[in-house]
Design a protein around this motif. Structure first.
Motif, short mmCIF file in Angstrom:
data_model
loop_
_atom_site.label_atom_id
_atom_site.label_comp_id
_atom_site.label_asym_id
_atom_site.label_seq_id
_atom_site.Cartn_x
_atom_site.Cartn_y
_atom_site.Cartn_z
N LEU A 59 0.90 -1.14 0.00
CA LEU A 59 0.16 0.03 0.07
C LEU A 59 0.98 1.39 -0.08
CD1 LEU A 59 -2.59 -0.91 2.72
CD2 LEU A 59 -2.86 -1.28 0.25
N THR A 60 0.93 2.03 -0.94
CA THR A 60 1.78 3.10 -1.06
C THR A 60 1.30 4.36 -1.71
OG1 THR A 60 3.97 3.78 -1.96
CG2 THR A 60 2.71 2.38 -3.50
N GLY A 61 2.05 5.48 -1.23
CA GLY A 61 1.46 6.75 -1.87
C GLY A 61 2.86 7.82 -1.52
N HIS A 62 2.66 8.95 -1.98
CA HIS A 62 3.53 10.00 -1.73
C HIS A 62 3.05 11.25 -0.49
CE1 HIS A 62 1.81 13.24 -4.03
NE2 HIS A 62 1.22 12.31 -4.91
N MET A 63 4.03 11.57 -0.04
CA MET A 63 3.74 12.45 1.09
C MET A 63 4.10 13.96 0.75
SD MET A 63 5.99 10.89 4.43
CE MET A 63 7.60 10.36 3.63
N ASP A 64 4.60 14.12 -0.46
CA ASP A 64 4.99 15.62 -0.99
C ASP A 64 3.64 16.01 -1.49
OD1 ASP A 64 5.57 13.73 -3.04
OD2 ASP A 64 6.66 15.29 -4.09
N VAL A 65 3.61 17.62 -1.69
CA VAL A 65 2.50 18.09 -2.17
C VAL A 65 3.13 19.27 -3.11
CG1 VAL A 65 0.86 17.61 -0.45
CG2 VAL A 65 2.12 19.87 -0.17
N VAL A 66 2.32 19.71 -4.00
CA VAL A 66 2.69 20.74 -4.83
C VAL A 66 2.28 22.17 -4.09
CG1 VAL A 66 2.15 19.51 -7.03
CG2 VAL A 66 0.23 20.80 -5.79
N PRO A 67 2.90 23.22 -4.50
CA PRO A 67 2.71 24.58 -3.64
C PRO A 67 1.19 24.81 -3.89
CG PRO A 67 4.55 24.66 -5.14
CD PRO A 67 3.92 23.60 -5.43
N ALA A 68 0.82 25.60 -2.72
CA ALA A 68 -0.51 26.08 -2.65
C ALA A 68 -0.98 26.94 -3.21
CB ALA A 68 -1.18 26.18 -1.10
N GLY A 69 0.12 27.97 -3.60
CA GLY A 69 -0.20 29.20 -4.62
C GLY A 69 -0.72 30.17 -3.44
N ASP A 70 -1.58 31.33 -3.81
CA ASP A 70 -2.16 32.13 -3.03
C ASP A 70 -3.07 31.80 -2.03
OD1 ASP A 70 -3.01 34.70 -1.76
OD2 ASP A 70 -3.81 35.58 -3.75
N ARG A 91 -4.37 21.43 0.81
CA ARG A 91 -3.64 21.04 -0.18
C ARG A 91 -3.14 19.45 0.21
NH1 ARG A 91 -3.91 21.97 -4.37
NH2 ARG A 91 -2.69 23.80 -4.98
N GLY A 92 -3.42 18.40 -0.66
CA GLY A 92 -2.81 17.07 -0.09
C GLY A 92 -4.42 16.27 -0.02
N ALA A 93 -5.42 16.73 0.37
CA ALA A 93 -6.66 16.22 0.68
C ALA A 93 -6.83 15.01 -0.43
CB ALA A 93 -7.58 16.95 0.55
N VAL A 94 -6.67 15.48 -1.76
CA VAL A 94 -6.74 14.43 -2.78
C VAL A 94 -5.56 13.82 -3.32
CG1 VAL A 94 -7.56 14.26 -5.11
CG2 VAL A 94 -8.92 15.40 -3.69
N ASP A 95 -4.38 14.79 -3.25
CA ASP A 95 -3.02 14.13 -3.90
C ASP A 95 -2.07 14.33 -2.88
OD1 ASP A 95 -1.50 13.45 -5.75
OD2 ASP A 95 -1.36 15.45 -6.91
N MET A 96 -1.82 13.38 -1.87
CA MET A 96 -2.48 12.35 -1.59
C MET A 96 -2.64 11.86 -0.22
SD MET A 96 -0.47 9.38 -3.54
CE MET A 96 -1.32 8.12 -2.63
N LYS A 97 -2.83 12.90 0.53
CA LYS A 97 -2.52 12.61 2.08
C LYS A 97 -3.80 11.99 2.52
CE LYS A 97 0.86 16.12 3.17
NZ LYS A 97 1.08 17.35 3.76
N TRP A 309 -5.33 6.73 -15.57
CA TRP A 309 -5.13 8.13 -15.15
C TRP A 309 -4.69 9.04 -16.61
CZ3 TRP A 309 -2.33 4.95 -11.26
CH2 TRP A 309 -2.91 5.00 -9.97
N TRP A 310 -5.01 10.27 -16.27
CA TRP A 310 -4.34 10.94 -17.35
C TRP A 310 -3.27 11.68 -17.08
CZ3 TRP A 310 -4.79 15.75 -14.75
CH2 TRP A 310 -5.81 15.90 -13.62
N PHE A 311 -2.64 11.65 -15.81
CA PHE A 311 -1.39 11.99 -15.39
C PHE A 311 -0.47 10.98 -15.07
CE2 PHE A 311 -4.46 11.77 -11.98
CZ PHE A 311 -4.07 10.91 -11.25
N THR A 312 0.82 11.36 -14.87
CA THR A 312 1.77 10.37 -14.40
C THR A 312 2.02 10.32 -13.14
OG1 THR A 312 3.53 12.04 -14.45
CG2 THR A 312 3.27 10.94 -16.62
N LEU A 335 -9.55 17.79 -9.03
CA LEU A 335 -9.44 18.81 -8.05
C LEU A 335 -7.97 18.76 -7.44
CD1 LEU A 335 -12.52 18.13 -5.84
CD2 LEU A 335 -12.38 19.82 -7.34
N ALA A 336 -7.02 17.96 -7.96
CA ALA A 336 -5.72 17.77 -7.57
C ALA A 336 -4.91 19.13 -7.99
CB ALA A 336 -4.86 16.73 -7.98
N HIS A 337 -3.88 19.55 -7.31
CA HIS A 337 -3.13 20.59 -7.69
C HIS A 337 -4.05 22.08 -7.99
CE1 HIS A 337 0.07 18.20 -9.47
NE2 HIS A 337 -0.22 17.58 -8.75
#
Length: 369
Positions: A59-70, A91-97, A309-312, A335-337
Motif C-alpha cells: 500500500l503506497t503513496g507520496h507525502m509531498d504536495v505541490v505549492p498551494a499558491g495564493d 492541499r493534499g486532501a486529494v493528492d494524496m494525504k 489516469w490522465w497524469f503520470t 481537484l488535485a493541484h
C-alpha cells in the motif's frame, strides 16, 4: 483510528517536495499509536509491514504536495485541514494525504485479523518532482502487487501515459533593440518552431488514448524589453504512449527546430542520504485489462472495468521491482493541484475499507485461493 482526523493532521503538516519531514513525523506518530514500528529509510520514506508469508501486497503513496499558491484564492485555508459539509479541505486532501491516512487505517484493520501473507505500508518522498522516493525503494521492494493511492474517485486504475520534458534553445546575439540589425534575434525562429509543432504528429494508443505535444514555457535572456535577446527557450510537455521512443520523438522535433539545440535535460535530486540524477523522462505504465490481479481487484471492489489516469505517477518505478501496480485512491483527480482541493470524508472511510478488502483478496489469489 479516525481516518479523517489523521488526514487532517497530514494536511496541516506542510510537506513540499524535499521537505516531507513534517508529514513523515505525523505518519510515524499515528503508526506507533496503532502499535506498529515504522521506520525511515535512507531517503526519508516511511515504511512498516505486517504479516508473514511468501507473497506481499504494498500500500503506497507520496507525502509531498505541490505549492498551494495564493492562500487568498482558496475558499478554505490550504493547510487548515478543515472539515466543512462533509468534505476535508486542503492541499493534499486529494493528492494524496487522504489516501495515506486511509491506507494507515487499512493496515490497522488488517493487523487486527492478519491475512495469509505480508502487507507493507510505504509513504514516499518527492513524487511530484520525479519520484526519487519510489525509485529508491523499488531497489529493495519484493511485493507481488501494489495499490497506489493516486486519486481515482475509488475507481480501479491500470495505467497512464508517460511524460517527456523537451527544451529547445535558440542562440541569438545581443544588440540594442533600436539597432536590431547589429545583433541576431532568436525569437522569430522560436516562433516558427512553435507554429510547426501545431502539426506535430502524435501516436494513438487503444487504451491510453492520444499522445500530446504542448508548449508550456517560453523565455529569453536577458529579460530586458529593450535588448535583442542572446537566448530564447521553449519547453514542450510531451505525453507519450507505449510504443513511442523518447529519442525518436526528440529527433523528429530536431527536424523542425532549425538551428536550435533540442534536448531532454537531466535533474539531480537528493533526500536524506540519497542522491539521484535522471533525465526528465517519466515512463508510461499499463497493466493488461485481462490480467488476473486486475480482475481480482475489480471483483473485490464490485467494479466492471478499470480505468486509466490522465497524469503520470510513481507506478513505473514501483513496477520495476516486479510488482503489478494497480491504482486506487479517494478523491476527484480534477481537484488535485487546484485551490478547490477537497475530499468527501465518507470517501476516505470507504477507501480504508477498500484497501483492506482488495489487499486480502489479492493475497488469497496470490496464495492460490
Amino acid at each position: 483510528m479516525d481516518v479523517v482526523k489523521t488526514a487532517a493532521r497530514l494536511i496541516r503538516a506542510e510537506s513540499p517536495s524535499g521537505g516531507e519531514a513534517p508529514a513523515a513525523r505525523v505518519l510515524m506518530e499515528e503508526a506507533e499509536a496503532l502499535g506498529f514500528a515504522p521506520e525511515l529509510d535512507e531517503a526519508g520514506n516511511v515504511e512498516f509491514a505486517i504479516g508473514e508469508g511468501e507473497h506481499e501486497v504494498l500500500l503506497t503513496g507520496h507525502m509531498d504536495v505541490v505549492p498551494a499558491g495564493d492562500p487568498g484564492e482558496w475558499p478554505r485555508p490550504p493547510f487548515g485541514g478543515e472539515v466543512v459539509d462533509g468534505e476535508l479541505w486542503g492541499r493534499g486532501a486529494v493528492d494524496m494525504k487522504g489516501a495515506l491516512a486511509a491506507m494507515l487505517a487499512a493496515m490497522a484493520r488488517l493487523a487486527a485479523e492478519p491475512p495469509a501473507g505480508r502487507v507493507r505500508f510505504l509513504a514516499v518522498v518527492q513524487e511530484e518532482v520525479g519520484g526519487l522516493g519510489s525509485r529508491f525503494a523499488s531497489e529493495r521492494l519484493q511485493a507481488d502487487a501494489a495499490l497506489l493511492g493516486e486519486p481515482s474517485s475509488l475507481r480501479l486504475m491500470r495505467g497512464h501515459r508517460g511524460r517527456i520534458e523537451v527544451w529547445a534553445d535558440y542562440e541569438g546575439r545581443l544588440a540594442h533593440a533600436a539597432r536590431p540589425q547589429l545583433g541576431h534575434n532568436p525569437l522569430p525562429e522560436l516562433g516558427r518552431f512553435l507554429a510547426a509543432l501545431e502539426a506535430f504528429e502524435t501516436a494513438v494508443h487503444p487504451d491510453l488514448g492520444e499522445a500530446s505535444c504542448t508548449p508550456t514555457f517560453v523565455g529569453s535572456e536577458p529579460q530586458a524589453t529593450n535588448v535583442v535577446p542572446g537566448l530564447a527557450q521553449v519547453c514542450i510537455d510531451y505525453r507519450f504512449v507505449p510504443g513511442e521512443d523518447p529519442e525518436a520523438i526528440l529527433e523528429r522535433m530536431r527536424l523542425i527546430a532549425g538551428d536550435a539545440s533540442v534536448y531532454i535535460p537531466e535533474t539531480e535530486r537528493s533526500s536524506g542520504e540519497v542522491k539521484m540524477r535522471y533525465p526528465l523522462v517519466f515512463p508510461p505504465y499499463l497493466v493488461e485489462a485481462d490480467h488476473p490481479l486486475v480482475k481480482t481487484a475489480l471483483q473485490a471492489l464490485g467494479q466492471e472495468e478499470a480505468g486509466v489516469w490522465w497524469f503520470t505517477t510513481d507506478a513505473p518505478y514501483l513496477a520495476s521491482s516486479g510488482a503489478v501496480v494497480l491504482g486506487l485512491g479517494p478523491g476527484d483527480p480534477e481537484l488535485a493541484h487546484t485551490t478547490r482541493e477537497r475530499v468527501a470524508t465518507a470517501e476516505l472511510e470507504a477507501a480504508a475499507l477498500a484497501y483492506e478488502r482488495v489487499s486480502r483478496r489479492l493475497l488469497e489469489v496470490l496464495n492460490g485461493g
